[in-house]
Design an enzyme around this catalytic site. Structure first.
Site, PDB file in Angstrom:
ATOM      1  N   ARG A  10       0.834  -1.207   0.000  1.00 16.98           N
ATOM      2  CA  ARG A  10       0.000   0.000   0.000  1.00 16.98           C
ATOM      3  C   ARG A  10       0.871   1.261   0.000  1.00 16.98           C
ATOM      4  O   ARG A  10       0.510   2.253  -0.622  1.00 16.98           O
ATOM      5  CB  ARG A  10      -0.952  -0.027   1.195  1.00 16.98           C
ATOM      6  CG  ARG A  10      -2.070   0.972   1.064  1.00 16.98           C
ATOM      7  CD  ARG A  10      -3.140   0.766   2.091  1.00 16.98           C
ATOM      8  NE  ARG A  10      -2.627   0.899   3.446  1.00 16.98           N
ATOM      9  CZ  ARG A  10      -3.311   0.568   4.542  1.00 16.98           C
ATOM     10  NH1 ARG A  10      -4.539   0.083   4.445  1.00 16.98           N
ATOM     11  NH2 ARG A  10      -2.783   0.716   5.729  1.00 16.98           N
ATOM     12  N   LYS A  45      -2.646   6.480   1.213  1.00 22.16           N
ATOM     13  CA  LYS A  45      -2.609   6.902   2.618  1.00 22.16           C
ATOM     14  C   LYS A  45      -1.789   8.192   2.670  1.00 22.16           C
ATOM     15  O   LYS A  45      -0.684   8.252   3.214  1.00 22.16           O
ATOM     16  CB  LYS A  45      -2.008   5.783   3.481  1.00 22.16           C
ATOM     17  CG  LYS A  45      -2.572   5.798   4.897  1.00 22.16           C
ATOM     18  CD  LYS A  45      -2.308   4.483   5.584  1.00 22.16           C
ATOM     19  CE  LYS A  45      -2.504   4.554   7.076  1.00 22.16           C
ATOM     20  NZ  LYS A  45      -3.843   4.913   7.512  1.00 22.16           N
TER      21      LYS A  45
HETATM   22  N1  PLP Z   1      -9.407   3.978   6.185  1.00 17.07           N
HETATM   23  C1  PLP Z   1      -8.669   5.009   6.606  1.00 17.07           C
HETATM   24  C2  PLP Z   1      -8.999   6.348   6.101  1.00 17.07           C
HETATM   25  C3  PLP Z   1      -7.607   4.791   7.508  1.00 17.07           C
HETATM   26  O1  PLP Z   1      -6.861   5.793   7.950  1.00 17.07           O
HETATM   27  C4  PLP Z   1      -7.352   3.489   7.959  1.00 17.07           C
HETATM   28  C5  PLP Z   1      -6.252   3.227   8.880  1.00 17.07           C
HETATM   29  O2  PLP Z   1      -5.236   2.753   8.519  1.00 17.07           O
HETATM   30  C6  PLP Z   1      -8.148   2.450   7.483  1.00 17.07           C
HETATM   31  C7  PLP Z   1      -9.172   2.725   6.605  1.00 17.07           C
HETATM   32  C8  PLP Z   1      -7.904   1.038   7.914  1.00 17.07           C
HETATM   33  O3  PLP Z   1      -6.826   0.475   7.220  1.00 17.07           O
HETATM   34  P1  PLP Z   1      -6.003  -0.706   7.873  1.00 17.07           P
HETATM   35  O4  PLP Z   1      -6.981  -1.731   8.255  1.00 17.07           O
HETATM   36  O5  PLP Z   1      -5.099  -1.151   6.787  1.00 17.07           O
HETATM   37  O6  PLP Z   1      -5.286  -0.133   9.025  1.00 17.07           O
HETATM   38  C1  COI Z   2      -4.294   3.285  11.334  1.00 14.67           C
HETATM   39  O1  COI Z   2      -5.253   2.618  11.698  1.00 14.67           O
HETATM   40  O2  COI Z   2      -3.142   2.834  11.257  1.00 14.67           O
HETATM   41  C2  COI Z   2      -4.458   4.656  10.943  1.00 14.67           C
HETATM   42  O3  COI Z   2      -3.755   5.072  10.086  1.00 14.67           O
HETATM   43  C3  COI Z   2      -5.368   5.521  11.655  1.00 14.67           C
HETATM   44  C4  COI Z   2      -4.594   6.709  12.076  1.00 14.67           C
HETATM   45  C5  COI Z   2      -4.715   7.814  11.115  1.00 14.67           C
HETATM   46  C6  COI Z   2      -4.773   7.081  13.475  1.00 14.67           C
END
Ligand code: PLP
Ligand code: COI
Length: 344
Positions: free
Chosen positions: A85, A188
């Site tokens: 990612r 991200k």
């Molecule tokens: N969506 C957003 C906007 C996020 O910041 C996050 C956090 O990482 C997620 C979804 C969840 O992604 P992940 O499960 O890979 O942490």
């Molecule tokens: C995560 O779950 O790792 C995120 O990035 C959320 C964070 C912005 C606090």
């Protein structure tokens, strides 16, 4: 080898917040290659005043957690996916991203260097790892930098939303968009989070935990929260989660889809009209920081849709939470090989 000389912290009541934890590692891409990286205790970094990250937002990050298992092993969870990612974010913003091998070895290196900060098994806390990729080369014309810094820091954390596996309330924010349909939502990118701060702060000022965004083209379909994906569970055991090019491909959500299917849910990743909010028996926010945060209620057009009238997590979110965290903490057999041991 088990963890040695663990620092003395109140592990059970850790917030999701910054605290200085030992060492960060920093790698620089210059002249077409990544350097060997250095370990640093410094919380600051000198940077060129014309760095592209500062002026033009060439900046992305990742987030993953490291868990101590009951037998003392230190486990990572699907790091490969975070590496991929970050490469996707890099492509979206024309940044040189670390290859997967470098990403993984940087995570291992920083975890080893900070092993004293890994929260003990049974406290519910974990070591959060935050990889950051920023343009550090100088430009005044708008174009990609010729130098990038990949920095990885860690911080022991507790839950993101309030205290632990406790429900939170959301507001459907129809006054703002998180990301455009062909924009940066799937990256991200730091800027996505700056753009979400108004919505989060407004939700909090009204006594809610977070904003839930709709698609930016029609404002008809559910997208995600400011910092987590969204899912709903129907009374007939369907796990429903939005599909959109503008949302972050959550690794937690990917994992939950697999686990939910194993647990007999039918899994639907598709466009979800906002009216469907009233049809769910339960709803959840999911992500690395959020893990699964059950949603107590959602304010939509002045009316609260209530999922958890007694404010307690429901059976579906609880079962999914238990299945996911059992895997992450090494309590359940890891049939998909999602966890990997890090020798500390
Ligand atoms: N969506 C957003 C906007 C996020 O910041 C996050 C956090 O990482 C997620 C979804 C969840 O992604 P992940 O499960 O890979 O942490
Ligand atoms: C995560 O779950 O790792 C995120 O990035 C959320 C964070 C912005 C606090």
């Amino acid at each position: 080898m088990p963890i040695r000389d663990r620092v003395d912290l109140d592990w059970k009541s850790l917030p999701f917040g910054y605290l200085k934890a030992g060492i960060n590692v920093r790698y620089v891409w210059r002249d077409g290659k990544w350097d060997e990286g250095v370990e640093s205790e410094d919380e600051y970094m000198p940077m060129h005043i014309a760095a592209t990250s500062l002026h033009y937002g060439q900046a992305a990050f990742e987030g993953l957690k490291i868990y101590e298992a009951k037998d003392g092993r230190v486990l990572s969870f699907r790091v490969e996916e975070n590496a991929k990612r970050m490469q996707h974010s890099g492509r979206m913003m024309m940044m040189e991203a670390p290859p997967s091998q470098l990403f993984k070895s940087a995570v291992q290196r920083v975890v080893r260097a900070n092993q004293r900060y890994i929260p003990p098994y049974g406290t519910g806390a974990a070591l959060y790892v935050r990889p950051l990729l920023i343009g550090t080369g100088s430009r005044i014309g708008v174009r990609p930098a010729d130098e990038y810094t990949f920095l990885v820091l860690t911080v022991p954390v507790g839950p993101y939303f309030k205290s632990g596996f406790t429900p939170t309330k959301l507001i459907v924010d129809e006054t703002r968009d998180r990301a455009a349909p062909q924009g940066m939502g799937s990256a991200k990118a730091g800027g996505n989070y700056a753009a979400g701060m108004c919505g989060t702060m407004e939700a909090k000022s009204k006594g809610y935990g977070e904003a839930l965004y709709l698609d930016a083209r029609e404002h008809r379909y559910i997208e995600e929260l400011g910092a987590a994906n969204f899912f709903g569970i129907t009374p007939d055991k369907r796990y429903v989660t939005p599909k959109s090019p503008a949302i972050l491909r959550s690794i937690t959500n990917m994992s939950l889809r697999t686990l939910a299917a194993d647990m007999g849910y039918s899994v639907e990743e598709r466009i979800v009209p906002v009216e469907e909010l009233t049809q769910f028996a339960e709803a959840g926010a999911c992500g690395t920081a959020a893990v699964i945060t059950p949603i107590e209620a959602i304010l939509f057009r002045g009316k609260e849709i209530i999922y958890l009238p007694d404010g307690k997590p429901g059976p579906h979110c609880t079962a999914l939470y238990n299945a996911l965290t059992a895997l992450q903490f090494g309590d359940a057999p890891d049939k998909y090989s999602w966890t990997e041991e890090i020798e500390v």
